[in-house]
Design a protein around this motif. Structure first.
Motif, PDB file in Angstrom:
ATOM      1  N   GLY A  65      32.190  43.767  36.551  1.00 38.20           N
ATOM      2  CA  GLY A  65      30.889  43.351  37.069  1.00 38.20           C
ATOM      3  C   GLY A  65      30.981  42.396  38.244  1.00 38.20           C
ATOM      4  O   GLY A  65      29.963  41.889  38.714  1.00 38.20           O
ATOM      5  N   LEU A  66      32.187  42.131  38.728  1.00 38.77           N
ATOM      6  CA  LEU A  66      32.334  41.203  39.858  1.00 38.77           C
ATOM      7  C   LEU A  66      32.065  41.905  41.187  1.00 38.77           C
ATOM      8  O   LEU A  66      32.328  43.101  41.339  1.00 38.77           O
ATOM      9  CB  LEU A  66      33.747  40.621  39.879  1.00 38.77           C
ATOM     10  CG  LEU A  66      34.074  39.624  38.755  1.00 38.77           C
ATOM     11  CD1 LEU A  66      35.561  39.274  38.785  1.00 38.77           C
ATOM     12  CD2 LEU A  66      33.223  38.351  38.907  1.00 38.77           C
ATOM     13  N   ARG A  67      31.545  41.146  42.151  1.00 37.90           N
ATOM     14  CA  ARG A  67      31.399  41.645  43.515  1.00 37.90           C
ATOM     15  C   ARG A  67      32.633  41.193  44.306  1.00 37.90           C
ATOM     16  O   ARG A  67      32.843  39.989  44.500  1.00 37.90           O
ATOM     17  CB  ARG A  67      30.119  41.106  44.151  1.00 37.90           C
ATOM     18  CG  ARG A  67      28.850  41.527  43.393  1.00 37.90           C
ATOM     19  CD  ARG A  67      27.578  41.195  44.155  1.00 37.90           C
ATOM     20  NE  ARG A  67      27.463  39.772  44.441  1.00 37.90           N
ATOM     21  CZ  ARG A  67      26.900  38.878  43.643  1.00 37.90           C
ATOM     22  NH1 ARG A  67      26.406  39.254  42.474  1.00 37.90           N
ATOM     23  NH2 ARG A  67      26.836  37.606  43.979  1.00 37.90           N
ATOM     24  N   VAL A  68      33.434  42.154  44.714  1.00 39.86           N
ATOM     25  CA  VAL A  68      34.761  41.856  45.265  1.00 39.86           C
ATOM     26  C   VAL A  68      34.938  42.494  46.637  1.00 39.86           C
ATOM     27  O   VAL A  68      34.711  43.692  46.802  1.00 39.86           O
ATOM     28  CB  VAL A  68      35.869  42.402  44.329  1.00 39.86           C
ATOM     29  CG1 VAL A  68      37.253  42.103  44.901  1.00 39.86           C
ATOM     30  CG2 VAL A  68      35.718  41.823  42.932  1.00 39.86           C
ATOM     31  N   GLU A  69      35.337  41.704  47.615  1.00 42.72           N
ATOM     32  CA  GLU A  69      35.749  42.254  48.905  1.00 42.72           C
ATOM     33  C   GLU A  69      37.265  42.169  49.001  1.00 42.72           C
ATOM     34  O   GLU A  69      37.858  41.157  48.655  1.00 42.72           O
ATOM     35  CB  GLU A  69      35.092  41.457  50.053  1.00 42.72           C
ATOM     36  CG  GLU A  69      35.638  41.848  51.417  1.00 42.72           C
ATOM     37  CD  GLU A  69      34.766  41.391  52.596  1.00 42.72           C
ATOM     38  OE1 GLU A  69      33.620  40.945  52.367  1.00 42.72           O
ATOM     39  OE2 GLU A  69      35.249  41.486  53.737  1.00 42.72           O
ATOM     40  N   VAL A  70      37.883  43.248  49.483  1.00 44.13           N
ATOM     41  CA  VAL A  70      39.321  43.233  49.749  1.00 44.13           C
ATOM     42  C   VAL A  70      39.518  42.862  51.210  1.00 44.13           C
ATOM     43  O   VAL A  70      38.953  43.514  52.096  1.00 44.13           O
ATOM     44  CB  VAL A  70      39.955  44.606  49.471  1.00 44.13           C
ATOM     45  CG1 VAL A  70      41.458  44.561  49.743  1.00 44.13           C
ATOM     46  CG2 VAL A  70      39.666  45.067  48.051  1.00 44.13           C
ATOM     47  N   TYR A  71      40.285  41.807  51.483  1.00 42.92           N
ATOM     48  CA  TYR A  71      40.576  41.466  52.883  1.00 42.92           C
ATOM     49  C   TYR A  71      41.349  42.645  53.478  1.00 42.92           C
ATOM     50  O   TYR A  71      42.410  43.015  52.979  1.00 42.92           O
ATOM     51  CB  TYR A  71      41.370  40.164  52.963  1.00 42.92           C
ATOM     52  CG  TYR A  71      41.440  39.612  54.374  1.00 42.92           C
ATOM     53  CD1 TYR A  71      40.479  38.705  54.826  1.00 42.92           C
ATOM     54  CD2 TYR A  71      42.447  40.015  55.248  1.00 42.92           C
ATOM     55  CE1 TYR A  71      40.524  38.211  56.118  1.00 42.92           C
ATOM     56  CE2 TYR A  71      42.494  39.524  56.544  1.00 42.92           C
ATOM     57  CZ  TYR A  71      41.534  38.630  56.975  1.00 42.92           C
ATOM     58  OH  TYR A  71      41.577  38.143  58.253  1.00 42.92           O
TER      59      TYR A  71
END
Lengths: 446, 446
Positions: free
Chosen positions: B380-386
């Motif tokens: 449920g996390l909002r995650v951006e990959v660099y």
């Protein structure tokens, strides 16, 4: 009575409540999944400068633009000029896709993050011939990442769209993947001149619609030698065979670099949501002219055409500012997704109509009905007050018409006692209930 | 570099993430409250037949319509005709309000419920001069009830809009209430001929913008005798005094029936959400020509102009079909509501950006980053990959730029152990955390 047609314009639709609810169901999943990938929302105006739009979609696209007629002095000047042309009469148009507005936005707001990850869910307009699943006003759901050429960005937009489809319950979709540079190598190898590449790709893009013979015919009509078309299709078909991508990636020459790039993309995506869906498809062309690298298209069993597509476009933003900015994106077509979900019955039960119809008996004053409805709404209930004076039978029939599962009968006796006669319309069960317990009664039976 | 302007068109706006989030916050309340009143959603196309739109908004309104230029053969024919006029060049236009499309819909779908209660939240377009809080593309949030002349319907649309404003945190708004028949009686009593009523109302509608003298001047310019304007304003001002409505309701003559209707409406609404806000205002005129009964307008301290308005329009739907259908509605202007909420700081903390920036160290392969991000998103996390390869400092700076409160560092050691170095950027706290516990770490510190 007027002779005005009351139908929506050709290729456009009114969405009544059941339609709106299904559209919202899909859009809520799209939004949640896109945000889980770290994309942030953007909305742009319906109307854009025509010079922003023209020349981005190819000549066929330009023909499909909706243009806004000049007004007042500007119109008078254009008309007074004698023989006005299309270009004299309009300098604004309706949004045709969400990618060009994004490019304009990236060029305009210089303080955006280095990697601008945005999603955008808005309608676009194309004056196309309407057909099944093809409308003149339709929603696109786009994700794009600007500012990087990293394969991670390509894999993430593919993953986001795949995760949306999985979230909606799709299992059997395919993400076709190809590379514009690889296509270029094939086109060149088939003996087609560089400047004709665009024409060849537009014909090839129709392969799934008009078939092999149709593509060959269109290429012939456009003046390509017959053996060119045959050579191109034959080579692409051979490249479809298992192991072809690995072989091309290992072989020096113009096929090597794009084949390696695609192999890397498929490898990077192999443990993400796109994993089981991504397939190399050398015949995939995509109609739009601005793609420069990997290109994508989603197909689904039983659906003619695609549910969405995208690709890398490293030169588009540079058309709006000095510095080029690389970008990759994927667009999901809401209408196609809805079409398939409808046909397959993929929607959960969705309900937003009133839960309770408040039926005021004739001797109860209107202000009492408003007062009681206000107290019921404060409990979180969706309540409609029957507006006219009517007998009970008529009101209960109406409750069925609007799909309200409960009726709350308010007569003078109930009013005096601070109660309601709450009736479950499915079972006929009826009970005198204190007004403030109405939601308990309803929720227990819903 | 092209010379294309990258700004949005005059009077239109790009909404970046913080704007979108604030707009959604308001719209979610609007939607929830409207549904609690039993209204069901409707969406109509952006483009309508011009004949649907023309003649409904008065001559000033017709001037502000966006018209769509004909295409292809239709355009060629119009241009070939020699001296084309505006009407030869377009037969489609953009939605100007949500009431006329509703009237078309009611006339088109004959199986709607007897009382069709619909809400509609969509943009409209008017080629007006842009000013503070006045745009060319703006959202309206409408509720309407068709099929009944009941005072309950009038009270319910007033109540729904009042409940929305209360739900957003407004306490000090006023709902001005007047009646078109009462205005007509005042206009007649002032010696103004029936056929000039419309002109008089358009001038009167500007009272809060241009003041008493401005209205008198406009009336004089339109050819009304000076004493007519003075008589009208004087009578309306007198009617503003306490007890005037009761007095008029008790006195036989042309003022009686509409005064009684208003007194009844205020009484019926007295225990609903509009109770403390509704006030009789005999000077309220409303610009649109289609109103026939009670009219409404919402004002709020410190806001020039109104936050919304509405009224009863029993003849509009009859313009689209043989049988007239009575109707009443209220429209809330999203942009004005946002303007006031902005100025007063009425927004709760709103956040939708990525919670975690996943920072891949240089020696970790890209597919591992995608795999780990996928597992974090499943929690449920909002995650951006660099996306790019970069050193830690650069990545952490970027996390701050995008407002991500946490960084997840993935090096080869973590990869081997199935962990992440999770870092809270506000406190600097960092801990090795199993990948599947990432959401626990984040949620505990959010």
């Amino acid at each position: 009575m007027s002779e005005i047609s009351t139908k929506p314009q050709s290729g456009m639709r009114d969405f009544l409540a059941p339609d709106v609810v299904r559209r919202r169901h899909v859009l809520a999943v799209v939004q949640r999944v896109y945000e889980s990938f770290g994309f942030q929302p953007l909305e742009t105006p319906t109307i854009e400068n025509l010079s922003t739009l023209l020349g981005k979609y190819g000549p066929e696209g330009d023909q499909l633009l909706y243009r806004i007629l000049h007004r007042r002095e500007k119109l008078q000047r254009a008309l007074a000029s004698g023989a006005p042309t299309e270009i004299d009469l309009a300098d604004e148009g309706l949004r045709y896709d969400l990618t060009v507005p994004l490019a304009r936005v990236v060029a305009n707001y210089r303080d955006l993050p280095a990697f601008y990850k945005r999603y955008q869910i808005q309608p676009v307009w194309r004056a196309d011939r309407p057909a099944k699943g093809r409308f003149r006003e339709f929603y696109q759901c786009d994700v794009d990442i600007t500012g990087t050429t990293s394969v991670i960005a390509d894999a993430e937009v593919m993953g986001a769209v795949a995760a949306v489809l999985q979230g909606l319950g799709f299992a059997d979709f395919a993400i076709h993947v190809n590379h514009r540079e690889l296509l270029r190598a094939f086109v060149t190898a088939a003996g087609i001149a560089n400047e004709n590449e665009g024409l060849a790709l537009i014909a090839l893009d129709k392969l799934d619609k008009i078939g092999r013979d149709g593509v060959l015919q269109e290429l012939a009509q456009k003046g390509f030698a017959n053996d060119c078309g045959e050579a191109l299709l034959h080579a692409l078909e051979q490249a479809r065979e298992p192991g072809a991508l690995t072989r091309m990636a290992a072989t020096e020459g113009p096929f090597q670099a794009p084949s390696r790039a695609l192999a890397e993309l498929l490898a990077v995506a192999k443990d993400g949501p796109a994993a089981k869906h991504a397939i190399f498809d050398p015949t995939l062309a995509r109609g739009l002219s601005y793609y420069t690298g990997p290109i994508f298209e989603i197909t689904c069993k039983g659906l003619a055409g695609s549910m969405g597509g995208g690709g890398r476009y490293d030169n588009l933003i540079g058309m709006f500012q000095k510095k080029p900015v690389p970008a990759v994106g994927f667009s999901l077509g809401l209408e196609r997704v809805l079409l398939v979900m409808e046909e397959r019955g993929m929607f959960p039960p969705l309900c937003i109509g009133p839960q309770v119809l408040l039926c005021r008996m004739g001797d109860v004053p209107a202000d009492a009905a408003i007062r009681v409805a206000t107290r019921m709404r404060a409990q979180g209930l969706r309540v409609e007050v029957y507006a006219d004076a009517a007998n009970m039978g008529k009101m209960l029939t109406y409750a069925n018409t609007i799909g309200a599962p409960f009726a709350a009968i308010l007569g003078t006796a109930e009013l005096a006692q601070g109660t309601l006669a709450l009736k479950c319309l499915a079972t006929g069960e009826q009970a005198a209930t204190p007004i403030d317990d109405a939601s308990m009664f309803v929720n227990k039976r819903s």
